[in-house]
Design an enzyme around this catalytic site. Structure first.
Site, PDB file in Angstrom:
ATOM      1  N   LEU A  46     -43.408  24.457 -57.511  1.00 31.25           N
ATOM      2  CA  LEU A  46     -42.972  23.100 -57.211  1.00 31.25           C
ATOM      3  C   LEU A  46     -44.228  22.298 -56.917  1.00 31.25           C
ATOM      4  O   LEU A  46     -45.079  22.731 -56.141  1.00 31.25           O
ATOM      5  CB  LEU A  46     -42.056  23.084 -55.988  1.00 31.25           C
ATOM      6  CG  LEU A  46     -40.557  23.296 -56.176  1.00 31.25           C
ATOM      7  CD1 LEU A  46     -39.865  23.315 -54.826  1.00 31.25           C
ATOM      8  CD2 LEU A  46     -39.953  22.234 -57.068  1.00 31.25           C
ATOM      9  N   ASP A  47     -44.354  21.126 -57.516  1.00 30.49           N
ATOM     10  CA  ASP A  47     -45.516  20.277 -57.267  1.00 30.49           C
ATOM     11  C   ASP A  47     -45.601  19.895 -55.793  1.00 30.49           C
ATOM     12  O   ASP A  47     -44.574  19.856 -55.103  1.00 30.49           O
ATOM     13  CB  ASP A  47     -45.433  18.993 -58.098  1.00 30.49           C
ATOM     14  CG  ASP A  47     -45.608  19.252 -59.587  1.00 30.49           C
ATOM     15  OD1 ASP A  47     -46.133  20.323 -59.937  1.00 30.49           O
ATOM     16  OD2 ASP A  47     -45.228  18.387 -60.378  1.00 30.49           O
ATOM     17  N   PRO A  48     -46.798  19.577 -55.304  1.00 32.27           N
ATOM     18  CA  PRO A  48     -46.925  19.123 -53.914  1.00 32.27           C
ATOM     19  C   PRO A  48     -46.021  17.933 -53.587  1.00 32.27           C
ATOM     20  O   PRO A  48     -45.536  17.819 -52.460  1.00 32.27           O
ATOM     21  CB  PRO A  48     -48.404  18.743 -53.805  1.00 32.27           C
ATOM     22  CG  PRO A  48     -49.086  19.663 -54.776  1.00 32.27           C
ATOM     23  CD  PRO A  48     -48.131  19.775 -55.935  1.00 32.27           C
ATOM     24  N   ALA A  50     -43.100  17.461 -54.588  1.00 27.87           N
ATOM     25  CA  ALA A  50     -41.706  17.909 -54.571  1.00 27.87           C
ATOM     26  C   ALA A  50     -41.456  18.818 -53.373  1.00 27.87           C
ATOM     27  O   ALA A  50     -42.330  19.563 -52.939  1.00 27.87           O
ATOM     28  CB  ALA A  50     -41.376  18.649 -55.857  1.00 27.87           C
ATOM     29  N   ARG A 185     -39.979  14.994 -64.346  1.00 29.00           N
ATOM     30  CA  ARG A 185     -40.814  13.805 -64.542  1.00 29.00           C
ATOM     31  C   ARG A 185     -40.686  13.315 -65.987  1.00 29.00           C
ATOM     32  O   ARG A 185     -40.653  12.114 -66.244  1.00 29.00           O
ATOM     33  CB  ARG A 185     -42.274  14.085 -64.173  1.00 29.00           C
ATOM     34  CG  ARG A 185     -43.045  14.877 -65.197  1.00 29.00           C
ATOM     35  CD  ARG A 185     -44.511  14.981 -64.830  1.00 29.00           C
ATOM     36  NE  ARG A 185     -44.729  15.920 -63.740  1.00 29.00           N
ATOM     37  CZ  ARG A 185     -45.760  15.876 -62.922  1.00 29.00           C
ATOM     38  NH1 ARG A 185     -46.652  14.922 -63.043  1.00 29.00           N
ATOM     39  NH2 ARG A 185     -45.917  16.788 -61.986  1.00 29.00           N
TER      40      ARG A 185
END
Length: 314
Positions: A46-48, A50, A185
């Site tokens: 998970l991206d930072p 998120a 995204r």
């Protein structure tokens, strides 16, 4: 001299609510330290920017992490219309601004076009790798490479917010139930283009992976350790086979289980439901009333069962 393993030899799954601003690896390392675990790995980044559900596998559970990676996901996302950014999210430079000149009701029609099977080209700011390098690292160096479109499925896409948020800030909140490999995204950008004004992902939270939706924050885990120690933390570990319930179960007697662990093929095993393909393996041990999970097997069309991925035996 043999290297001494550090940490506890424990196995199971922690369902972590990853906080905003943390990389998946940073969250993993904190959980691994709390549990004093020898081995741990997360199941899909998970991206930072998120937050939300990040399953962390420990010990023998890491052998089955691919089944989390392949599981369907559920997200809550906020989309900002009228701005297209370099990264497709709120961290990137705004590249273009366009007026948002459509009615709120139009969104339902626009989103309906994204439900079902489709192809999606991954963003250059994804964690996919090209010749060993994550795409986002190449993108930050100004390098763009060709990406192959991937088959994805959007099972459900619906509005969660009302007209007020849209009219005040040109934003909407979405519920997205999708297949593995779906980039939210990209979905946000595509919806914006279809609406004619561009868009980017403002916020993202993952609320479901497979059949799991419950999760614990780092604060809850820390408090659990302070109050109950490692025993309390261990009580939160989910058994490995809980993540594999999509596969039918096969219960073998102790002798059959032993033979399978030695590489034997078991003909006509008792299956909980008619099936071919992957099955969960359980051993009916004499000293226990509860069948013990020991791995995954593969059942062929001739009803012959062979081992696919087994837990380590002591």
């Amino acid at each position: 001299m043999a290297r001494k393993n550090k940490g506890r030899d424990i196995s199971g799954i922690v369902l972590l609510d990853k906080p905003l601003g943390f990389s998946s690896n940073k969250a993993l390392q904190i959980v691994k330290f709390l549990y004093r675990a020898q081995k741990a790995g997360h199941t899909g980044s998970l991206d930072p920017l998120a937050s939300g559900l990040l399953p962390i596998c420990m010990g023998e559970a890491t052998k089955f992490s691919q089944y989390f990676l392949n599981a369907e996901k559920i997200y809550e996302a906020r989309i900002q219309f009228g701005q297209r950014t370099a990264t497709g999210d709120s961290e990137g430079e705004v590249l273009e601004e366009r007026p948002v000149d459509f009615a709120f009701e139009v969104l339902v029609e626009v989103m309906s076009e994204f439900i079902g099977e489709q192809k999606q080209v991954p963003s250059m700011y994804s964690a996919l790798k090209h010749e060993g390098q994550p795409l986002y690292k190449l993108a930050r160096m100004g390098i763009e490479v060709e990406r192959e479109a991937r088959d994805i499925v959007i099972h459900e896409l619906r509005l969660k917010s009302d007209r007020q948020l849209f009219e005040a800030q040109q934003q909407v909140d979405l519920y997205v139930h999708c297949s593995k490999g779906t980039y939210i995204r990209n979905l946000a950008e595509d919806i914006g283009e279809k609406a004619g004004c561009g868009a980017h992902l403002k916020e993202l939270r993952r609320i479901g992976v497979g059949h799991f939706s419950q999760m614990d924050t780092l604060e809850v885990l820390r408090n659990c350790f302070e109050q109950q120690g490692l025993e309390g933390l261990d009580s939160k570990l989910i058994p490995v086979d809980e993540a594999l319930k999509q596969f039918p179960a096969v219960e073998l007697d102790e002798q059959q289980a032993f033979q399978m662990k030695q590489g034997a093929v078991i003909p006509n095993p008792p299956v909980s439901e008619p099936s071919t393909g992957t099955v969960r393996l359980y051993a009916l041990e004499e000293e226990s009333d509860t069948p013990v999970f020991f791995g995954l097997g593969e059942l062929d069309e001739d009803a012959c069962l062979k081992a696919k991925r087994l837990l380590r035996t002591n």
